[in-house]
Scaffold this motif. Structure first.
Motif: not given
Length: 591
Positions: A415-417, A422-423, A453-455, A524-529
């Motif tokens: 989901y993060l990828e 992209p956002l 993903a679509y926005f 995990d989210l923090r490391q991703f950012l």
């Protein structure tokens, strides 16, 4: 649990969770013995009132993301006696208290409670109507239409998510997505001089409504014959038609022949999660209408300043710089809104209640994707049990023999990828702020994981000053006076939509049954950012805000509702925002 009990339970969750993200005069404590024995809940949320009475809300789940789960029985302690009570009684007690606490809310308790009861009744009606359908949705793969009409509960941080002020029951049944509504579109022919007919500079389709018109009447020998020289087809939502026909300007146009009423077409259209946006698999475009209807925080009239932003987004993404972004992020697609149409009065002013927006339709009859709006994926199962994200995780775990916890973390990483990266990069490297809340993100699922993903819903799109420097010279409609060239306010809005509204809810949904801890997914989210920030993007400001600030801004739907505000016309949209603790920064402190 019967339908009424299910509706009350879901309504209580939305009501309380929205409140306790905006009002902090409460504690979470060990449940008194009587409550622990009667409910099995070890913890309760405690509210103390000035008169000495206390309210206990037993928790079946205490969520770091604020998405708590509550027992269906609540307790009031007064004069030493602890008595059980129901949700609506508790809500009325709280609302009377809160109108004395929240600014600009005194005297609004009756209106608020009427809207809450309307929402509860609508959820109950929808659950009864869709019970069989829902069992299928939560068992089998679904298409775009099914997912759009599968959002049964609505915004899980809003006090009355399914309030429909302006609908009677017949309207609700016909025009609401959660009722699996479908209807024919109403068509007029309009002379060009009574229309505002705008499109993006780079949009090559001259008359998009003609394309929809011919598809809508396909199969009728008179389809082409209905078109008349000197007129343009003008679509109208059938519910909104009643409001337009009461307008003196519209009445005059009908008398003079500037507007010709053709009546209803033949093909079915389906309301999507936002209700005023409609979808037909037969059409190359979806459409979004003004509706003279109050949903959640506002009367749902589109405004010219909003719909022009859809044109901006199209032209911005046609520039060489934004095309670079599209090439680098092939797993992400913007669903553009490159044109809009409306009636205007003789003075040339747009009749806002007549606006219709053209939205591209990637999900036509030949598309077999399992494309699911994020809000439906992440909502609590309306009938109880695992949510749709959990069901995908369980299917993959059973297929591979791997632990649920491992698959849960892999699902979140995907989901993060697919969606978050992209956002975030659009903001950090291209200055484009896409308002990606749960109803604006669609995930295409393949083999149980997000693949694309679509926005959608470009009207909430803004640009940083860095973005304005990139596109301002090439896109004529991108102007400072449009109000969407943003400073730090842009980071607040962007982060609320993508992180608090969307990603925090994904985390809560994945961790709902403790297969994985919310804290671990936040880490995990923090490391991703952090990894994105370490790549040295052009603009660090939003990443710094999310990673370093101990508090971040949250949109206060409860505040807006209790103050009886029309959010769309508020002078300062941030007036209903409040600070909440930032779990992304907090996990770094704990580590």
């Amino acid at each position: 649990m019967n339908l009424r009990e299910l509706s009350l339970r879901h309504s209580a969750s939305c009501f309380f969770n929205s409140l306790f993200r905006e009002w902090f005069d409460y504690q979470i404590k060990d449940s008194p013995n009587q409550i622990a024995i009667e409910t099995g809940c070890k913890e309760s949320l405690l509210v103390k009132f000035a008169n000495g009475s206390e309210l206990y809300l037993p928790l079946t789940r205490n969520s770091l993301m604020g998405r708590h789960q509550y027992h269906s029985v609540f307790y009031v302690q007064k004069d030493g006696a602890l008595k059980s009570t129901d949700f609506l009684t508790v809500a009325e007690l709280l609302v009377k208290h809160l109108t004395q606490v929240f600014p600009n809310s005194s005297g609004n308790d009756a209106v608020f409670m009427d809207r809450l009861k309307n929402s509860v009744e609508n959820i109950e009606l929808a659950l009864g109507h869709r019970k069989t359908d829902l069992q299928g949705i939560y068992t089998n793969a679904m298409n775009f239409q099914q997912a759009e009409q599968g959002l049964m509960i609505g915004h899980n941080f809003h006090p009355y998510p399914k309030m429909r002020e302006g609908f009677d029951e017949a309207d609700y049944r016909l025009y609401s997505p959660e009722m699996a509504g479908q209807f024919a579109l109403h068509w007029f022919l309009a002379k060009p001089d009574v229309l505002v007919n705008e499109k993006a500079q780079k949009f090559q389709v001259e008359q998009w409504t003609v394309d929809v018109f011919l598809k809508d009447f396909a199969g009728s020998e008179q389809a082409s014959a209905k078109l008349q020289a000197g007129y343009i087809p003008f679509p109208v939502h059938p519910w909104q038609k009643q409001h337009l026909l009461k307008n003196p300007v519209v009445q005059t146009y009908l008398k003079t022949g500037d507007l010709v009423d053709l009546g209803a077409a033949e093909k079915p259209w389906f309301p999507t999660t936002s209700l005023r946006s409609i979808y037909g698999a037969h059409s190359p475009y979806m459409m979004k209408f003004s509706l003279t209807l109050r949903l959640t925080n506002s009367i749902r009239h589109l405004t010219e300043v909003e719909v022009v932003r859809g044109l901006q987004v199209y032209d911005v993404f046609m520039t060489a710089k934004a095309q670079e972004f599209a090439r680098k992020q092939p797993q992400f697609q913007v669903v553009f809104e490159p044109a809009f149409m409306a009636l205007k009065n003789p003075a040339g002013e747009i009749l806002t209640e007549s606006i219709v927006v053209c939205r591209e339709n990637p999900f036509t009859e030949n598309n077999r994707e399992e494309a699911v709006v994020l809000s439906t994926l992440a909502q609590d199962n309306p009938l109880g049990g695992e949510n749709l994200i959990q069901k995908s995780i369980r299917k993959e775990a059973e297929k591979t023999g791997r632990p649920l916890s491992e698959i849960a973390e892999l699902w979140f990483a995907r989901y993060l990828e697919v969606a978050v990266k992209p956002l975030v990069l659009a903001q950090a490297n291209y200055g484009i702020l896409l308002g990606a809340h749960q109803q604006n993100l669609i995930l295409s699922l393949k083999a149980n994981y997000p693949e694309k993903a679509y926005f959608r819903d470009c009207q909430g799109t803004g640009y940083s000053h860095f973005g304005f420097s990139l596109y301002g010279k090439d896109v004529a409609s991108l102007k400072m006076e449009n109000g969407n060239i943003l400073d730090d306010k842009g980071n607040i809005l962007f982060a609320y939509y993508l992180m608090i509204n969307s990603t925090f809810n994904v985390i809560a949904a994945i961790a709902a049954d403790h297969w994985v801890r919310e804290e671990d997914l936040v880490r995990d989210l923090r490391q991703f950012l952090l990894t994105i920030r370490e790549s040295n993007p052009q603009d660090h400001s939003c990443l710094n805000y999310l990673l370093d600030k101990s508090e971040i801004w949250h949109k206060g739907n409860f505040t807006c509702s209790l103050q009886n505000m029309n959010e769309n016309t508020a002078a300062n949209p941030l007036s209903i925002y409040n600070l909440i603790k930032n779990p992304i920064a907090a996990v770094a402190v704990k580590a």
